[in-house]
Design a protein around this motif. Structure first.
Motif, PDB file in Angstrom:
ATOM      1  N   GLY A  44       0.839  -1.196   0.000  1.00 60.10           N
ATOM      2  CA  GLY A  44       0.000   0.000   0.000  1.00 60.10           C
ATOM      3  C   GLY A  44       0.869   1.238   0.000  1.00 60.10           C
ATOM      4  N   TRP A  45       0.322   2.311  -0.562  1.00 62.63           N
ATOM      5  CA  TRP A  45       1.071   3.564  -0.643  1.00 62.63           C
ATOM      6  C   TRP A  45       0.275   4.691   0.001  1.00 62.63           C
ATOM      7  N   GLY A  46       0.999   5.567   0.692  1.00 63.00           N
ATOM      8  CA  GLY A  46       0.391   6.756   1.280  1.00 63.00           C
ATOM      9  C   GLY A  46       1.238   7.973   0.990  1.00 63.00           C
ATOM     10  N   GLU A  47       0.632   9.145   1.164  1.00 69.59           N
ATOM     11  CA  GLU A  47       1.326  10.397   0.862  1.00 69.59           C
ATOM     12  C   GLU A  47       0.927  11.479   1.845  1.00 69.59           C
ATOM     13  N   GLY A  48       1.894  12.290   2.215  1.00 72.57           N
ATOM     14  CA  GLY A  48       1.653  13.523   2.945  1.00 72.57           C
ATOM     15  C   GLY A  48       2.334  14.659   2.200  1.00 72.57           C
ATOM     16  N   ALA A  49       1.684  15.815   2.159  1.00 73.89           N
ATOM     17  CA  ALA A  49       2.236  16.969   1.441  1.00 73.89           C
ATOM     18  C   ALA A  49       2.485  18.082   2.454  1.00 73.89           C
ATOM     19  N   PRO A  50       3.673  18.104   3.084  1.00 79.81           N
ATOM     20  CA  PRO A  50       3.940  19.122   4.106  1.00 79.81           C
ATOM     21  C   PRO A  50       4.042  20.517   3.507  1.00 79.81           C
ATOM     22  N   ARG A  51       3.332  21.448   4.107  1.00 74.35           N
ATOM     23  CA  ARG A  51       3.366  22.846   3.682  1.00 74.35           C
ATOM     24  C   ARG A  51       3.530  23.679   4.951  1.00 74.35           C
ATOM     25  N   ALA A  52       4.664  24.362   5.068  1.00 78.23           N
ATOM     26  CA  ALA A  52       4.976  25.081   6.310  1.00 78.23           C
ATOM     27  C   ALA A  52       3.928  26.122   6.631  1.00 78.23           C
ATOM     28  N   TYR A  53       3.368  26.777   5.624  1.00 74.18           N
ATOM     29  CA  TYR A  53       2.386  27.835   5.872  1.00 74.18           C
ATOM     30  C   TYR A  53       1.003  27.282   6.228  1.00 74.18           C
ATOM     31  N   VAL A  54       0.828  25.964   6.116  1.00 74.48           N
ATOM     32  CA  VAL A  54      -0.457  25.343   6.466  1.00 74.48           C
ATOM     33  C   VAL A  54      -0.394  24.716   7.858  1.00 74.48           C
ATOM     34  N   THR A  55       0.523  23.780   8.073  1.00 76.74           N
ATOM     35  CA  THR A  55       0.604  23.077   9.361  1.00 76.74           C
ATOM     36  C   THR A  55       1.948  23.234  10.045  1.00 76.74           C
ATOM     37  N   LEU A 116      -1.162   2.620   5.386  1.00 81.21           N
ATOM     38  CA  LEU A 116      -1.708   1.496   6.154  1.00 81.21           C
ATOM     39  C   LEU A 116      -3.103   1.118   5.673  1.00 81.21           C
ATOM     40  N   LEU A 117      -3.937   2.106   5.421  1.00 81.64           N
ATOM     41  CA  LEU A 117      -5.289   1.827   4.926  1.00 81.64           C
ATOM     42  C   LEU A 117      -5.260   1.173   3.556  1.00 81.64           C
ATOM     43  N   ASP A 118      -4.388   1.673   2.685  1.00 83.05           N
ATOM     44  CA  ASP A 118      -4.275   1.108   1.343  1.00 83.05           C
ATOM     45  C   ASP A 118      -3.865  -0.359   1.424  1.00 83.05           C
TER      46      ASP A 118
END
Length: 403
Positions: A44-55, A116-118
């Motif tokens: 399974g594959w997962g992704e996170g898109a870190p953006r400093a101005y968001v989180t 994990l869900l994938d």
């Protein structure tokens, strides 16, 4: 545990065919963290898109969080039934587990949770929609999927003529919403909105403005007064969680506010309601910590009388995009849906299957399972950052999130 779970962390940076710019940031490259979950012969594959101005997260902080956190061995997720596995994963507070209670890491959590869900869905031969059905509060999901018309986003790299003027008449006729990225000054922003409105039929196409939290309180109030009769809502008009100003915008100008950077957790929505500071909420999978926390935020918003938009992180490269399309199709009562411009920004062969968006009808259907139904293709450049350590016992499973 019957099967060993291996979690590998990768980073990727892919050049975009054109830039995407707004008041808070300009982007010419994707920047994502991917997690590969291997268990029992499935991946399974997962992704996170870190953006400093968001989180407040970066590529480096997300990678560090994943490679140093004390995580369970996932027996509760993979050794029981499919439904029990989904519920066990939903019960974990992954953003706090990965970043701490004072500085949670939702983008890191999104990468881990979606992987994990994938893998769980693929191990059981299930579509990801079935996992959503297990975890969702009644009334949040539809009985059947519906492919919604996606909004167009006008960022600062293009003029209204370049975006809307280039569309064929049939594409304009199917357009239901345009989001305008705000300029630093409210007056030119109003002029930009008027240019957009000249291209669309107001009887079927609404317009909103997104300031990405960059206006001062005074400018936010001035902008709201200028735009109240021209926009459906004003998204994140001032710095995040300035509840007094956000409440004043709604009270003093009558312009509805949509929260984005201000709305990451259910507690944010409680604070917004206390100050009458919002009418709408923008839910994004990476910002919220994954699909299951996004479901909780959708449910909490509905309970607080707030309606939702399903948004995207700019330049998602694969699993996040698939997760968003799934959630958009199954979530009920959304005011708008974004699908991104991945098919324009990136080469088509960085995912399997390639991105598919109908640019005439502005529709991006969910992918067929099992799982998310999408994986990185060999052409996607991945840099291996390391393997997530797993503790021999499950102390993390005592850290639970509220239902």
């Amino acid at each position: 545990m019957t099967a060993r779970v291996a979690l590998d962390v990768y980073t990727t940076r892919v050049p975009m065919a054109r830039s995407f710019a707004h008041a808070a940031h300009a982007r010419r490259w994707s920047q994502s963290v991917l997690v590969r979950c291997t268990v029992g012969g499935v991946t399974g594959w997962g992704e996170g898109a870190p953006r400093a101005y968001v989180t407040g997260e970066t590529l480096e902080s997300v990678t560090h969080a994943l490679l140093t956190a004390r995580l369970p061995d996932w027996a509760e997720v993979f050794d029981g039934s499919f439904a029990d596995g989904v519920r066990a994963l939903a019960s974990l507070g992954l953003p706090a587990l990965l970043g701490g209670s004072e500085a949670p890491a939702p983008a890191a959590a999104a990468a881990l949770e979606t992987a994990l869900l994938d893998a769980l869905c693929r191990a059981h031969g299930r579509d990801m929609a079935e996992a959503l059905a297990v975890a969702a509060t009644p009334g949040v999901l539809r009985d059947a999927p519906r492919v919604r018309t996606s909004a167009l986003v006008l960022d600062s790299s293009r003029t209204p003529g370049e975006l809307l003027g280039a569309l064929p008449s049939e594409a304009l006729a199917h357009l239901t919403h345009v989001k305008v990225k705000a300029l630093p000054d409210p007056w030119p922003t109003r002029e930009l909105v008027d240019e957009v409105r000249a291209f669309v039929d107001p009887r079927r196409t609404t317009v909103s403005v997104d300031a990405n939290g960059c206006w001062s309180p005074a400018d936010a109030l001035r902008a709201a007064a200028l735009l109240a009769d021209r926009t459906a809502w004003l998204e994140e008009p001032t710095r995040p969680r300035d509840w007094a100003t956000l409440g004043a915008v709604q009270r003093d100008t009558g312009c509805p506010v949509m929260l984005d950077e201000s709305a990451v957790t259910p507690a944010d929505l409680d604070a917004a309601r206390e100050h009458a500071a919002a009418t709408y909420v923008n839910v994004r999978v990476s910002k919220c910590g994954g699909l299951l926390p996004s479901l909780r935020l959708l449910a909490h918003a509905r309970a607080r009388g707030l309606r939702c938009q399903l948004g995207v992180q700019v330049a998602e490269v694969g699993p996040l995009w698939a997760a968003g399309r799934l959630l958009a199709a199954w979530s009920d009562d959304l005011v708008a849906v974004e699908s991104g411009r991945q098919d324009e920004w990136f080469a088509p062969d960085i995912t399997e299957p390639p991105y598919a968006v109908d640019r005439v009808r502005h529709r991006a259907p969910p992918l067929a399972g099992p799982g998310l139904g999408l994986a990185p293709a060999p052409r996607l450049p991945l840099t291996h950052a390391g393997r997530v350590p797993v503790t021999p016992t499950t102390p993390a499973l005592t850290t639970r999130t509220s239902a």
